[in-house]
Structures are given as C-alpha cells and as structure tokens.
Write an enzyme that holds these catalytic residues in place. Structure first.
Site, PDB file in Angstrom:
ATOM      1  N   LYS A  23       0.851  -1.249  -0.118  1.00 49.72           N
ATOM      2  CA  LYS A  23      -0.094   0.013  -0.092  1.00 49.72           C
ATOM      3  C   LYS A  23       0.695   1.269  -0.084  1.00 49.72           C
ATOM      4  O   LYS A  23       0.715   2.060  -0.741  1.00 49.72           O
ATOM      5  CB  LYS A  23      -0.811   0.013   1.192  1.00 49.72           C
ATOM      6  CG  LYS A  23      -2.009   1.088   1.358  1.00 49.72           C
ATOM      7  CD  LYS A  23      -3.405   0.603   2.025  1.00 49.72           C
ATOM      8  CE  LYS A  23      -2.906   0.497   3.497  1.00 49.72           C
ATOM      9  NZ  LYS A  23      -2.678   1.642   4.201  1.00 49.72           N
ATOM     10  N   SER A  24       1.983   1.317   0.954  1.00 53.10           N
ATOM     11  CA  SER A  24       2.645   2.483   0.787  1.00 53.10           C
ATOM     12  C   SER A  24       3.430   2.880  -0.378  1.00 53.10           C
ATOM     13  O   SER A  24       3.463   3.787  -0.748  1.00 53.10           O
ATOM     14  CB  SER A  24       3.847   2.202   1.929  1.00 53.10           C
ATOM     15  OG  SER A  24       3.243   2.124   3.204  1.00 53.10           O
ATOM     16  N   SER A 168       7.046   8.977  12.404  1.00 46.64           N
ATOM     17  CA  SER A 168       6.123   8.851  11.321  1.00 46.64           C
ATOM     18  C   SER A 168       6.581   8.902  10.108  1.00 46.64           C
ATOM     19  O   SER A 168       7.054  10.082   9.749  1.00 46.64           O
ATOM     20  CB  SER A 168       5.010   9.827  11.565  1.00 46.64           C
ATOM     21  OG  SER A 168       4.308  10.044  10.529  1.00 46.64           O
ATOM     22  N   ASP A 316       2.062  -1.242  11.692  1.00 44.61           N
ATOM     23  CA  ASP A 316       0.784  -1.758  11.339  1.00 44.61           C
ATOM     24  C   ASP A 316       0.322  -3.068  11.687  1.00 44.61           C
ATOM     25  O   ASP A 316      -0.537  -3.530  11.545  1.00 44.61           O
ATOM     26  CB  ASP A 316       0.611  -1.343   9.876  1.00 44.61           C
ATOM     27  CG  ASP A 316       0.865  -0.084   9.346  1.00 44.61           C
ATOM     28  OD1 ASP A 316       0.438   0.673  10.125  1.00 44.61           O
ATOM     29  OD2 ASP A 316       1.010   0.314   8.083  1.00 44.61           O
ATOM     30  N   LYS A 343      -4.526   5.380  14.764  1.00 48.92           N
ATOM     31  CA  LYS A 343      -4.678   4.730  13.288  1.00 48.92           C
ATOM     32  C   LYS A 343      -6.006   4.735  12.917  1.00 48.92           C
ATOM     33  O   LYS A 343      -7.088   5.701  13.193  1.00 48.92           O
ATOM     34  CB  LYS A 343      -3.989   3.244  13.357  1.00 48.92           C
ATOM     35  CG  LYS A 343      -2.568   3.309  13.712  1.00 48.92           C
ATOM     36  CD  LYS A 343      -1.683   3.751  12.520  1.00 48.92           C
ATOM     37  CE  LYS A 343      -0.417   3.933  13.006  1.00 48.92           C
ATOM     38  NZ  LYS A 343       0.702   4.658  11.886  1.00 48.92           N
ATOM     39  N   ARG A 347      -6.146   1.440  17.834  1.00 50.13           N
ATOM     40  CA  ARG A 347      -6.181  -0.009  17.711  1.00 50.13           C
ATOM     41  C   ARG A 347      -5.660  -0.811  18.995  1.00 50.13           C
ATOM     42  O   ARG A 347      -5.933  -1.849  19.415  1.00 50.13           O
ATOM     43  CB  ARG A 347      -4.897  -0.344  16.731  1.00 50.13           C
ATOM     44  CG  ARG A 347      -5.568  -0.048  15.192  1.00 50.13           C
ATOM     45  CD  ARG A 347      -4.477  -0.455  14.190  1.00 50.13           C
ATOM     46  NE  ARG A 347      -5.053  -0.312  12.901  1.00 50.13           N
ATOM     47  CZ  ARG A 347      -4.512  -0.267  11.722  1.00 50.13           C
ATOM     48  NH1 ARG A 347      -3.267  -0.031  12.015  1.00 50.13           N
ATOM     49  NH2 ARG A 347      -4.903  -0.061  10.708  1.00 50.13           N
TER      50      ARG A 347
END
Ligand code: S3P
Length: 447
Positions: A23-24, A168, A316, A343, A347
C-alpha cells in the site's frame, strides 16, 4: 452497506500465495509518477480502495492515467509544476497516507485544494503535518487539527530542519515532498527509523535524497525522471498469514514476493523472538526494494516484552501480533506504541475490547497492551462477535483468531478490508480459513 465475516473455528493454513501489492509503495508510485517528466509504468499495484483514492485525486489534479488493470498502471507525468487545481474537494477516502503526503505535495502549489476523507480519516490528527509545513511557509487550515484540510497558495516555501516529535513515515514523506517545492534544503530528523519508501523511490526517479543517520534531506527544485516500478507484495498483508500459520497447528504456507524493506520487517523479528518458524527464501532486490518468499510453519509461541526499537518497524502489524500474543505461552508486553491510538481506529482500545470479548486477558495501557497468552491450550479464543470499528487490520486479525477458537467468530463492519487487501476472503479461504462473507444488513439478508 456494511458487511461482516463469519469464520468457523479451527483449520490450518497451507499452500503458496501472493498477497496484494504494498500500500505504501502503491500510493507513492502514483504521486511521484504524477509529478515526474515522462510516463511511469507501475506493476504489482495494489488495486485496493486506498490506492485507488490516490489515483482519483491525481486524475482530479489533471494527471492522465490508465489502469489499474491486473496490477498495471500507466501514469502520464505532468512534471514538477504541471498539476492543476481541482474544482471539487479531493477525497482521500480511508487513506491517511494519501492525505498526509498530499498535504506536503500540495503545500507548494500555486492553487488552492481541500482534502476530505471518510468518517475514520476525518478524526485523524493532521496538525503534525500542518505545523511543520506552516513553518516552511505553507498556508493550511484544518478543523481543530483534523480534516477537512484546506491548503491555500503561499508566497513560496523555504526549507527547514525539523526534528519530528513522533516516528512517522507519513510526516517525513510529506516534508520531503514539500521540500521538492521549497527553496534551499529541507531536513527531517527521525526519533526512530521509519519506512523509507519515499527516499528510495525518489532516488529511483533521479532525485538526490541525502541520508545521514537519523536525518533525511532534499534540495528543492529537483525534477523527477519517469521510471518503472514493480510493487512487491505488502508485508503488512502477509502479516495475517504469518500469524495465522504460526498459531494453527499443522500449518505450512509460503508467501511469495514479499517486500522485505528493513524498515518494515519488525513483524518477522518480533514473531521470531516469540519462537515463530519463518524461513526467508530467495532474497532478491526488485526496483530498489528487497523482496523474498517467506515459508512459515506452525510453532509454539512464547510471550515476550516487545523491544521498543522494533515498534515503528512493525507499527501496522500490532493487531495481528496481539492475536499471536494471545496464542503464546506467558505474558506479552507492548509499550512505546501510542501511535496505535491514532490509526484507522484506536487499535489499542479496539483490540483489547475484542480480545476480552473472546475471553483473553488483555489489559490496555496508554502506549500498548499486556496480554496473558493461553498458548498451552488448543482453543485460545471463545466464540463471539467482534466490532472492528471499520478498521481493515482489526477485521483480518480476528479472522485469523478463528484458527484457535472454540466456536464461530463473527466480525462486524468489514467492508474496509478492501482498502488494503481486496480478495482477502478468497485468498484466506484458499489457504484453509473457513471464512464466509455475510451482509450485516437484515433487509439484505432476507432478500
Ligand atoms: C505509512 C506510514 C505509517 C503506517 C501507514 C502507512 C506510510 O503511518 O501506519 O499505514 O505509507 O508512510 P505513520 O506515518 O502515521 O506512522
């Protein structure tokens, strides 16, 4: 329409499979391809809702693209200064990566843009990006630090040196992208290593990004040269199968062509510390990113204190790791993971609630969780219904929990699984999970 998963208990995972594209890397392939000179060809692209949101945004900004077709996208780059303002707000859907990186990319444009997202994204913090961009000269408005984000034309950006207050990659990437449009040098300092796909891919497009320890810097005005990008399978999607195969007795599964960037492999290190049996096969490099096949066989897991330095490298994967911890013998302690609270859902809270619902002793802490594993027992989880809060990774993690459950699990609000892992249920069923998709809407169920 919401949907749900119903997963029958037991089973094991076997066979060979390739999970969808990273995805990134998929987001970045569109963004960098769009502002490059020339045509970029992408293969292995994630055809999930998040990456499609990014494609739609760039189409609205005047970039022509073909695809995705069987993972192939052609991006007709418009050059560093070729984006055009859109009349409508730019919808990032569920994708935090899209919104934060776009903030950086759009901050230096001569037109106004508004970024919006779905209910989950609309609650996520954007000030962490808006503040340093403002220090670079950008004009950005948020609603109490959250989306919608309005980006106004500025009098031009200038480089800054920014020590990031949190680890981040989205923030780092936003500042590096803004740095392409800034005068002088933009320097970002990380408190801990985070994924470096932006730096690597910028290199592939011919942009010089200097790395010096915890510091990444870029000079403004560098043009990007179109290239071709082969997106590896997403280790974050592979993670559900790494955990599933580890916890289900008799499992033996091979995951093909998985991205093994060292800023992403914390899940493998942590699972191995817990005793997992993961073999890394056929290591190779594809388009500037390391790739390998992973063979995973079931193994007895033990509880550990997760080393803090591994947390950003597996950020993640904690929903899946919490499932592994519940299946381990002894206590697992996770700390230094407060980012999990902001997130797609909180989570820490959502996983602790779900684990408790299924009878696992899980104690949330401000920055992590303490889980007392029930690894000695064949059935770790009781039957029950789990609220995923629309978080894709929560849904897929609890689906794997069924492998060690005493009764059926129902997982609610699963539609967002398609943001990162289209075809999850089909692939998981093929591997041996007894999973069915149901409509949670009673009207639809009757028709
Ligand atoms: C991402 C960075 C991480 C990760 C997200 C994707 C990226 O977010 O959680 O899924 O592609 O740069 P943070 O930058 O908020 O840690």
């Amino acid at each position: 329409m919401t949907s749900s998963f119903r997963v029958a208990p037991g089973g094991r995972l076997s066979g060979s499979l390739r999970v969808p594209g990273d995805k990134s890397i998929s987001h970045r392939s569109i963004m960098l391809g769009a502002i490059a000179d020339g045509t970029t060809e992408v293969s292995g692209f994630l055809e999930g809702a998040d990456a499609i949101s990014t494609m739609n945004v760039f189409r609205a900004l005047g970039v022509a693209m073909e695809g995705p077709t069987a993972g192939r996208v052609t991006v007709r780059g418009v050059g560093l200064d070729g984006l055009r303002g859109a009349a409508q707000p730019l919808d990032c859907g569920n994708a935090g990566t899209a919104m934060r990186l776009l903030m950086g990319l759009l901050a230096g444009q001569p037109f106004e843009s508004t970024l919006i997202g779905d209910a989950s994204l609309s609650k996520r913090p954007m000030r962490r990006v808006a503040d340093p961009l403002t220090a670079m000269g950008a004009r950005i408005e948020t609603r109490d630090g959250c989306p919608p984000v309005r980006i106004l034309p500025s009098g031009g950006l200038h480089g800054i040196r920014y020590p990031m207050p949190m680890a981040s990659a989205q923030l780092k990437s936003a500042l590096l992208l803004a740095g392409l449009y800034a005068s002088g040098e933009t320097v970002v300092v990380e408190p801990a290593p985070t994924r470096d796909h932006t730096e690597r891919m910028l290199g592939g497009f011919g942009v010089r990004v200097e790395r010096d320890g915890a510091q990444a810097s870029v000079r403004g005005g560098q043009r990007l040269r179109a290239t071709s990008i082969d997106v590896p399978a997403d280790i974050s999607s592979a993670a559900f199968f790494l955990v599933g195969a580890s916890i289900a007795e008799g499992s033996d599964i091979t995951l093909e062509h998985v991205g093994m960037n060292p800023t992403r492999t914390g899940i493998i290190d942590i699972l191995r510390l817990m005793g997992a049996n993961i073999e890394v096969l056929a290591s190779r490099e594809v388009g500037g990113e390391p790739v390998a096949d992973l063979r995973v066989r079931a193994a007895p897991l033990r509880g550990i204190e997760v080393p803090r330095e591994l947390v950003p490298l597996a950020i993640d994967e904690f929903p899946a790791l919490f499932i592994a911890a519940a299946c381990a013998e002894g206590r697992t302690v996770v700390s230094g993971a407060e980012e999990l609270r902001v997130k797609e859902s909180d989570r820490i809270a959502v996983m602790a609630d779900g684990l408790q619902t299924l009878g696992v002793s899980a104690t949330p802490t401000p920055d992590g969780m303490i889980i007392d594993g029930r690894g000695g027992q064949p059935q770790v989880f009781g039957a029950g219904a789990i609220e995923s809060h629309g978080d894709h990774r929560i849904s897929m993690s609890f689906a794997m929990a069924a492998l060690r459950a005493g009764g059926a699990l129902e997982i609610r609000d699963t539609a967002n699984v398609g943001t990162s892992f289209p075809g999850f249920t089909t692939l998981a069923a093929r591997a041996g999970l007894a999973i069915d998709v149901g409509a949670a809407d009673p009207l639809r169920a009757r028709s």
